[in-house]
Design a protein around this motif. Structure first.
Motif, PDB file in Angstrom:
ATOM      1  N   ASP A   1       0.835  -1.212   0.000  1.00 40.07           N
ATOM      2  CA  ASP A   1       0.000   0.000   0.000  1.00 40.07           C
ATOM      3  C   ASP A   1       0.865   1.257   0.000  1.00 40.07           C
ATOM      4  O   ASP A   1       0.569   2.225  -0.702  1.00 40.07           O
ATOM      5  CB  ASP A   1      -0.946   0.020   1.207  1.00 40.07           C
ATOM      6  N   ASP A   2       1.955   1.235   0.769  1.00 39.56           N
ATOM      7  CA  ASP A   2       2.858   2.396   0.821  1.00 39.56           C
ATOM      8  C   ASP A   2       3.497   2.653  -0.540  1.00 39.56           C
ATOM      9  O   ASP A   2       3.618   3.802  -0.966  1.00 39.56           O
ATOM     10  CB  ASP A   2       3.945   2.197   1.881  1.00 39.56           C
ATOM     11  N   LEU A   3       3.881   1.583  -1.228  1.00 38.64           N
ATOM     12  CA  LEU A   3       4.478   1.734  -2.561  1.00 38.64           C
ATOM     13  C   LEU A   3       3.458   2.314  -3.547  1.00 38.64           C
ATOM     14  O   LEU A   3       3.787   3.196  -4.342  1.00 38.64           O
ATOM     15  CB  LEU A   3       5.004   0.386  -3.054  1.00 38.64           C
ATOM     16  N   ILE A   4       2.227   1.852  -3.462  1.00 41.10           N
ATOM     17  CA  ILE A   4       1.162   2.391  -4.320  1.00 41.10           C
ATOM     18  C   ILE A   4       0.957   3.869  -4.003  1.00 41.10           C
ATOM     19  O   ILE A   4       0.872   4.699  -4.909  1.00 41.10           O
ATOM     20  CB  ILE A   4      -0.144   1.589  -4.152  1.00 41.10           C
ATOM     21  N   ARG A   5       0.880   4.205  -2.724  1.00 38.66           N
ATOM     22  CA  ARG A   5       0.705   5.601  -2.302  1.00 38.66           C
ATOM     23  C   ARG A   5       1.783   6.516  -2.885  1.00 38.66           C
ATOM     24  O   ARG A   5       1.509   7.647  -3.238  1.00 38.66           O
ATOM     25  CB  ARG A   5       0.772   5.699  -0.777  1.00 38.66           C
ATOM     26  N   ARG A   6       2.997   6.020  -2.956  1.00 35.65           N
ATOM     27  CA  ARG A   6       4.116   6.827  -3.442  1.00 35.65           C
ATOM     28  C   ARG A   6       4.147   6.962  -4.965  1.00 35.65           C
ATOM     29  O   ARG A   6       4.909   7.780  -5.485  1.00 35.65           O
ATOM     30  CB  ARG A   6       5.436   6.251  -2.941  1.00 35.65           C
ATOM     31  N   SER A   7       3.343   6.181  -5.669  1.00 35.58           N
ATOM     32  CA  SER A   7       3.294   6.300  -7.133  1.00 35.58           C
ATOM     33  C   SER A   7       2.774   7.684  -7.494  1.00 35.58           C
ATOM     34  O   SER A   7       1.915   8.230  -6.812  1.00 35.58           O
ATOM     35  CB  SER A   7       2.391   5.229  -7.724  1.00 35.58           C
ATOM     36  N   GLN A   8       3.294   8.233  -8.563  1.00 33.97           N
ATOM     37  CA  GLN A   8       2.966   9.606  -8.929  1.00 33.97           C
ATOM     38  C   GLN A   8       1.861   9.726  -9.977  1.00 33.97           C
ATOM     39  O   GLN A   8       1.061  10.643  -9.910  1.00 33.97           O
ATOM     40  CB  GLN A   8       4.224  10.317  -9.452  1.00 33.97           C
ATOM     41  N   ARG A   9       1.844   8.831 -10.963  1.00 42.01           N
ATOM     42  CA  ARG A   9       0.935   9.002 -12.104  1.00 42.01           C
ATOM     43  C   ARG A   9      -0.140   7.933 -12.217  1.00 42.01           C
ATOM     44  O   ARG A   9      -1.293   8.246 -12.471  1.00 42.01           O
ATOM     45  CB  ARG A   9       1.744   9.038 -13.405  1.00 42.01           C
ATOM     46  N   GLU A  10       0.263   6.663 -12.089  1.00 43.52           N
ATOM     47  CA  GLU A  10      -0.711   5.601 -12.335  1.00 43.52           C
ATOM     48  C   GLU A  10      -0.368   4.343 -11.563  1.00 43.52           C
ATOM     49  O   GLU A  10       0.799   3.980 -11.422  1.00 43.52           O
ATOM     50  CB  GLU A  10      -0.791   5.248 -13.823  1.00 43.52           C
TER      51      GLU A  10
ATOM     52  N   ASP B   1      -0.910 -12.299 -10.649  1.00 43.01           N
ATOM     53  CA  ASP B   1      -1.446 -10.950 -10.443  1.00 43.01           C
ATOM     54  C   ASP B   1      -0.279  -9.993 -10.247  1.00 43.01           C
ATOM     55  O   ASP B   1       0.765 -10.382  -9.722  1.00 43.01           O
ATOM     56  CB  ASP B   1      -2.296 -10.898  -9.163  1.00 43.01           C
ATOM     57  N   TRP B   2      -0.468  -8.745 -10.622  1.00 42.71           N
ATOM     58  CA  TRP B   2       0.577  -7.753 -10.429  1.00 42.71           C
ATOM     59  C   TRP B   2       0.015  -6.344 -10.498  1.00 42.71           C
ATOM     60  O   TRP B   2      -1.088  -6.112 -10.979  1.00 42.71           O
ATOM     61  CB  TRP B   2       1.714  -7.898 -11.441  1.00 42.71           C
ATOM     62  N   TRP B   3       0.825  -5.437  -9.998  1.00 40.74           N
ATOM     63  CA  TRP B   3       0.603  -3.997 -10.108  1.00 40.74           C
ATOM     64  C   TRP B   3       1.684  -3.437 -11.019  1.00 40.74           C
ATOM     65  O   TRP B   3       2.846  -3.851 -10.920  1.00 40.74           O
ATOM     66  CB  TRP B   3       0.741  -3.319  -8.743  1.00 40.74           C
ATOM     67  N   LEU B   4       1.335  -2.494 -11.879  1.00 40.78           N
ATOM     68  CA  LEU B   4       2.292  -1.728 -12.667  1.00 40.78           C
ATOM     69  C   LEU B   4       2.173  -0.292 -12.180  1.00 40.78           C
ATOM     70  O   LEU B   4       1.106   0.322 -12.288  1.00 40.78           O
ATOM     71  CB  LEU B   4       1.987  -1.831 -14.162  1.00 40.78           C
ATOM     72  N   LEU B   5       3.254   0.220 -11.618  1.00 40.02           N
ATOM     73  CA  LEU B   5       3.249   1.547 -10.997  1.00 40.02           C
ATOM     74  C   LEU B   5       4.087   2.515 -11.819  1.00 40.02           C
ATOM     75  O   LEU B   5       5.283   2.271 -12.037  1.00 40.02           O
ATOM     76  CB  LEU B   5       3.773   1.458  -9.570  1.00 40.02           C
ATOM     77  N   ASP B   6       3.447   3.572 -12.280  1.00 40.67           N
ATOM     78  CA  ASP B   6       4.122   4.640 -13.031  1.00 40.67           C
ATOM     79  C   ASP B   6       4.912   4.122 -14.229  1.00 40.67           C
ATOM     80  O   ASP B   6       5.904   4.730 -14.639  1.00 40.67           O
ATOM     81  CB  ASP B   6       5.039   5.458 -12.116  1.00 40.67           C
ATOM     82  N   ASP B   7       4.486   3.010 -14.798  1.00 38.03           N
ATOM     83  CA  ASP B   7       5.153   2.426 -15.970  1.00 38.03           C
ATOM     84  C   ASP B   7       6.635   2.155 -15.739  1.00 38.03           C
ATOM     85  O   ASP B   7       7.423   2.103 -16.686  1.00 38.03           O
ATOM     86  CB  ASP B   7       4.974   3.318 -17.212  1.00 38.03           C
ATOM     87  N   GLU B   8       7.020   1.959 -14.463  1.00 33.89           N
ATOM     88  CA  GLU B   8       8.435   1.694 -14.201  1.00 33.89           C
ATOM     89  C   GLU B   8       8.682   0.636 -13.128  1.00 33.89           C
ATOM     90  O   GLU B   8       9.807   0.173 -12.974  1.00 33.89           O
ATOM     91  CB  GLU B   8       9.175   2.979 -13.833  1.00 33.89           C
ATOM     92  N   THR B   9       7.633   0.257 -12.410  1.00 43.56           N
ATOM     93  CA  THR B   9       7.775  -0.726 -11.339  1.00 43.56           C
ATOM     94  C   THR B   9       6.671  -1.774 -11.476  1.00 43.56           C
ATOM     95  O   THR B   9       5.504  -1.417 -11.630  1.00 43.56           O
ATOM     96  CB  THR B   9       7.651  -0.057  -9.955  1.00 43.56           C
TER      97      THR B   9
END
Length: 176
Positions: A10-19, A118-126
Motif C-alpha cells: 500500500d505504501d508503494l502504491i501511495r508513493r506512485s505519482q501518475r498511475e 497478479d501484479w501492479w504496474l506503478l508509473d510504468d516503471e515498477t
C-alpha cells in the motif's frame, strides 16, 4: 527482486505519482479483513458497513485527488464464482472512490497474452507481483524494475484494458 510484506505494498502504491494498474487473475482470494463480511454475504446476512474496506478506499480517494489514475482489470471465469459475485457488489465502492475497474471474461481473453500471476504496474516503471499462500491468502509482493518485465506488463495492461468491459457495463450484462 525485493519482497514486500504487510502494509509495504500500500505504501508503494501511495508513493506512485501518475498511475497504478492492477491485473487480477484469480477467481477467489482470501483476506483476513474480508473473510467475515464474505461469509456473512454468503449466508444472506445484513448489509455490510464496509468498515474493513475503508483504509483501501481512503488510499484510492487520496491517490485520485492528487491527479493520479488507478485502474484495475479482473479476468474472471464465467459463470462467476460466489467470491467474484460478492466482489462485483463491492467494486461499486472502488468505482465511487475513483478507481477505474473493468472485467474481462476469461473465455474471451487470449490466454497467450495474459500473465500467470497478479501484479501492479506503478508509473510504468515498477512491477509488483502479488504472491499468495496455497489457501489464497496474501503472502507478500515481489518488486522489480527490470525494463523487460516492465515492458511486457505494459503490453499485457494495454491488451487487457482494451479487451475488458467497464464495470457499469459488466454489471448491466450480469442483470440481463
Amino acid at each position: 527482486m525485493k519482497l514486500l510484506q504487510g502494509e509495504a505494498l500500500d505504501d508503494l502504491i501511495r508513493r506512485s505519482q501518475r498511475e497504478a494498474f492492477h491485473l487480477e487473475l484469480k477467481d477467489d482470494y482470501e483476506s483476513p479483513a474480508g473473510d467475515e463480511p464474505y461469509r456473512n454475504w454468503l449466508a444472506g446476512g445484513p448489509a455490510d458497513d464496509y468498515a474493513w474496506f475503508q483504509g483501501w478506499l481512503t488510499l484510492v480517494r487520496d491517490f485520485i485527488a492528487r491527479g493520479a489514475v488507478m485502474r484495475r482489470v479482473r479476468v474472471v471465469t464465467v459463470p462467476l464464482t460466489d467470491y467474484q459475485r460478492w466482489m462485483l457488489e463491492i467494486t461499486e465502492k472502488n468505482v465511487d472512490a475513483g478507481e477505474q475497474v473493468r472485467y474481462l471474461p476469461r473465455h474471451l481473453a487470449d490466454s497467450g497474452r495474459l500473465t500467470t500471476d497478479d501484479w501492479w504496474l506503478l508509473d510504468d516503471e515498477t512491477v509488483v507481483f502479488t504472491t499468495f499462500e496455497e489457501d489464497g491468502r496474501f503472502a507478500g509482493a515481489a518488486v522489480t524494475h527490470d525494463p523487460r518485465i516492465v515492458a511486457y506488463c505494459q503490453e499485457v495492461r494495454d491488451y487487457v484494458w482494451s479487451a475488458a468491459v467497464p464495470y457499469a457495463e459488466y454489471v448491466a450484462l450480469q442483470t440481463r
